[in-house]
Structure formats: structure tokens, C-alpha cells
Write an enzyme that holds these catalytic residues in place. Structure first.
Site, PDB file in Angstrom:
ATOM      1  N   GLU A 172      -2.357  -9.569   4.196  1.00  0.00           N
ATOM      2  CA  GLU A 172      -2.582 -10.003   5.584  1.00  0.00           C
ATOM      3  C   GLU A 172      -4.057 -10.045   5.925  1.00  0.00           C
ATOM      4  O   GLU A 172      -4.478 -10.744   6.851  1.00  0.00           O
ATOM      5  CB  GLU A 172      -1.836  -9.082   6.548  1.00  0.00           C
ATOM      6  CG  GLU A 172      -2.472  -7.725   6.794  1.00  0.00           C
ATOM      7  CD  GLU A 172      -2.266  -6.728   5.667  1.00  0.00           C
ATOM      8  OE1 GLU A 172      -2.815  -5.616   5.762  1.00  0.00           O
ATOM      9  OE2 GLU A 172      -1.554  -7.051   4.689  1.00  0.00           O
ATOM     10  N   HIS A 180      -3.890  -5.633   0.601  1.00  0.00           N
ATOM     11  CA  HIS A 180      -3.454  -6.142   1.906  1.00  0.00           C
ATOM     12  C   HIS A 180      -3.574  -7.668   1.979  1.00  0.00           C
ATOM     13  O   HIS A 180      -4.637  -8.205   2.294  1.00  0.00           O
ATOM     14  CB  HIS A 180      -4.297  -5.501   3.012  1.00  0.00           C
ATOM     15  CG  HIS A 180      -4.009  -4.046   3.191  1.00  0.00           C
ATOM     16  ND1 HIS A 180      -3.029  -3.577   4.033  1.00  0.00           N
ATOM     17  CD2 HIS A 180      -4.547  -2.956   2.605  1.00  0.00           C
ATOM     18  CE1 HIS A 180      -2.985  -2.259   3.975  1.00  0.00           C
ATOM     19  NE2 HIS A 180      -3.900  -1.857   3.106  1.00  0.00           N
ATOM     20  N   CYS A 210       0.831  -1.208   0.000  1.00  0.00           N
ATOM     21  CA  CYS A 210       0.000   0.000   0.000  1.00  0.00           C
ATOM     22  C   CYS A 210       0.871   1.266   0.000  1.00  0.00           C
ATOM     23  O   CYS A 210       1.499   1.578  -1.000  1.00  0.00           O
ATOM     24  CB  CYS A 210      -0.973  -0.038   1.174  1.00  0.00           C
ATOM     25  SG  CYS A 210      -2.421   1.013   0.929  1.00  0.00           S
TER      26      CYS A 210
END
Length: 359
Positions: A337, A335, A250
Site C-alpha cells: 500500500e 507494505h 508484515c
């Protein structure tokens, strides 16, 4: 008795609803997120610093709040806008309600808003400056607060969320340095899950300190605000990209790309939610990703660089990933994660940690 709350937008709109959370007035950029779950993760995500978050999903708070889901040590958003807020969660074992959660961290909330209509307005006109009040204040004063605040393009918000000192996590043979522009706990945990330790450094760390620490890899984390205001971070990263394996998520993608001459721009309303389709240009495979950003790289600015475009967003064609032509360096805009959201791209952490272990 439930008190009235008001949300003012810079275009002169004033929306009225019911207050929850803390009694105060706050300002920020009004943005929307599309996740059906994950409100705790979103509220505690440092990338939302400086923003008033609205959920497009109509019911929030129905499964309560647990500290296990926090992505940082506190709520980061400036306010929360919802259609309906549940005061009595049905999930077994939540530690607190959403109302109590916002009150604990002195964050205002407003419910009873037509979030569908507000989403359409933000998609048409773009994200807007706003002010949210759960206390007595005149319409005129609230509107002035919305209109007169500094734009998020001109704010330095990363210093508000970055660590102030070096912190370490895990005791493993290999360690990755993370430059903390607003890292999420789930990113740190993703490294620990792959038996790689983490050394967390402030966003403005001198690159020599990272080299002296003896790490085996580098990540530049996600974070809030305008990447064009992080020139010192860009300069430090520029001195590290050829030293060991590098990964950016990001804001990290923005910073790394800027070391190769990229320029960025503010998106109309950004990508925030858990259902963004991303296509890999080499394999043709499509991933459903979790995203949270309001700025974007101008892919044309990298055409003559050593970075290659690897992935694009299927909704609007914006760049979602780059890799270096020779170095073990990769960046992504989403993302993996996935604090809230799908798990399609968690394999990226294994690929990077394998590089770190081999370094």
C-alpha cells in the site's frame, strides 16, 4: 527561545539538541527509518507504537502536515528525532507545521542531533531502549527511564492500536475481513479502490464472529511489537486459513506463518524505510519496497510445512514472502500500500481482490 532536549540511550549515551513538539518525557525503543519523504505517514503508522523514531533524512517538516496523509487518527510514535526541523513549510496548502503536529498529539521531538552517527551506533549495537525529554529532568533520571523500561519484546502493544469494535468501510458486493493488529488507512483504501468492502475486526476477535459475518476473504494486518505475544490471534487465524482467500502483511505474515509452526526472532535493527530491495524467487524480479518491522520469521522453521518461501530481502536474505502450496493464501513482509514509498508492489492488492471477487 528554543529549549534544550535530551535523548538518553540504555548504553549510557546522552545526546543533547533542541526541543520541538510537546514538552514532556517519553520512553520507547529507538529505531531509524530511511524514507526521504513520508514523515506524516510514518508518525501516524500504528506499527511504530512503543518506539522513538529517528529519520536518517536530514530535513523534516519542509512540506508541512496534512490530515489526508494520516495512516491512523493520531501520532503513534513515542518521540521523533531529526537532524533539522523546518518551522516554515514551503509547500502550498499544508494544514499545520511538524512542530504543531507533534504538540497537538503531545509527542516530544528533538532536533540538532547527528543522526548519521546515531544511525551507525544503532546498526552496530542494535536498536536500543531510550528516553526523550523536552522538559527539565536530570541526566541521571532520564538515563534511568531509558534503562529501566520494559523491552518491546515483552510489551503488549497491539491492544493499544487495534479497533475495539467491528467497523465497516465501503458498500460493495464483496467484503474482506481485516484482523486489525494495527492497520493503516492506506490498506483499507487499497481495498476500496478495487471495489471491495472492508469489515475491520479487533485483533482478539473470535474466529466464529468472522465466519458468521459472511465475508469473502481475510487479511491479517500489520502492527507493532512482538508476534510471539499474539497467541490468541494465531489460534483464531488457524481456524480461518482454509475458509477463503487469505492475505497477510508484515505482522500478518508473522501470525499466519505461526499457524504453520513458524518461529520468529527479534532483528538487530529491523527494516524501516522506503528503499528495501526484495527479490521474487520465481521470476527473479526485484521490487523496491516500503517496510517497517523489527521481528523476522525463521525460514528454517517452515521447511517441513505447507508454506513455500517466495521472496527474500536482497540486503540480508531474510524472508519477505510465503505462499501456501495449495490454498489461495499469500503473505508478504513489506507494505504494497506504500503510504510513504514506491508503488512497485501495489499489484498485489489487485491479485488478492480478484481472488476475493471470485470466491
Amino acid at each position: 527561545m528554543v529549549k534544550e532536549a535530551k535523548l538518553a540511550l540504555e548504553d549510557g549515551t546522552i545526546l543533547r539538541g533542541k526541543s520541538f513538539g510537546y514538552e514532556t518525557t517519553s520512553i520507547g525503543e529507538v529505531v531509524f527509518g530511511t524514507g526521504m519523504t513520508g514523515y506524516v505517514e510514518s508518525l501516524t503508522d500504528p506499527s511504530f507504537k512503543g518506539q522513538i523514531l529517528m529519520s536518517t533524512y536530514p530535513l523534516e517538516g519542509n512540506y508541512g502536515v496534512s490530515e489526508d496523509w494520516y495512516q491512523s487518527d493520531k501520532i503513534q510514535v513515542e518521540g521523533f528525532v531529526v537532524r533539522d526541523v523546518c518551522k516554515h513549510p514551503s509547500r502550498f496548502g499544508p494544514q499545520k507545521t511538524l512542530d504543531e503536529f507533534l504538540d497537538e498529539f503531545k509527542v516530544p521531538g528533538i532536533s540538532g542531533i547527528d543522526t548519521r552517527a546515531l544511525t551507525l551506533k544503532l546498526r552496530e549495537k542494535g536498536s536500543m531502549k531510550g528516553a526523550l525529554a523536552t522538559e527539565e529532568i536530570s541526566d541521571e533520571e532520564l538515563l534511568a527511564k531509558a534503562q529501566n523500561q520494559v523491552s518491546i519484546e515483552d510489551l503488549d502493544v497491539v491492544p493499544l492500536v487495534s479497533t475495539k469494535e467491528v467497523k465497516t468501510f465501503g458498500d460493495f458486493d464483496k467484503t474482506v475481513a481485516i484482523i486489525d493488529c494495527g492497520v493503516k488507512k492506506s490498506i483499507i483504501n487499497s481495498f476500496l479502490d478495487h471495489d471491495v468492502g472492508v469489515a475491520l475486526f479487533p485483533y482478539n476477535v473470535d474466529y466464529k464472529e468472522i465466519l458468521d459475518y459472511g465475508v469473502n476473504g481475510l487479511m491479517v494486518s500489520c502492527g507493532p511489537g512482538n508476534p510471539e505475544r499474539l497467541n490468541d490471534t494465531v489460534d483464531n487465524v488457524k481456524n480461518l486459513i482454509n475458509k477463503f482467500p487469505v492475505f497477510g502483511i508484515c505482522m500478518g505474515q508473522h501470525i499466519i506463518a505461526k499457524t504453520f509452526g513458524a518461529t520468529t526472532y527479534k532483528m538487530k535493527f529491523g527494516h524501516r524505510g522506503a528503499n528495501q530491495p526484495v527479490k521474487d524467487l520465481k521470476t527473479g524480479k526485484v521490487f523496491i519496497t516500503s517496510q517497517n518491522h523489527g521481528f523476522c520469521i525463521d525460514a528454517d522453521s517452515l521447511k517441513n510445512s505447507d508454506l513455500e518461501l517466495t521472496q527474500i530481502n536482497l540486503n540480508d536474505g531474510t524472508p519477505e514472502g510465503f505462499k501456501h502450496k495449495e490454498l489461495p493464501l499469500r503473505t508478504i513482509q513489506y507494505h504494497p500500500e506504500a503510504g510513504p514509498g514506491p508503488n512497485d508492489t501495489k499489484f498485489l492488492f489487485k491479485e488478492f481482490t480478484d481472488l476475493v471477487k471470485d470466491y
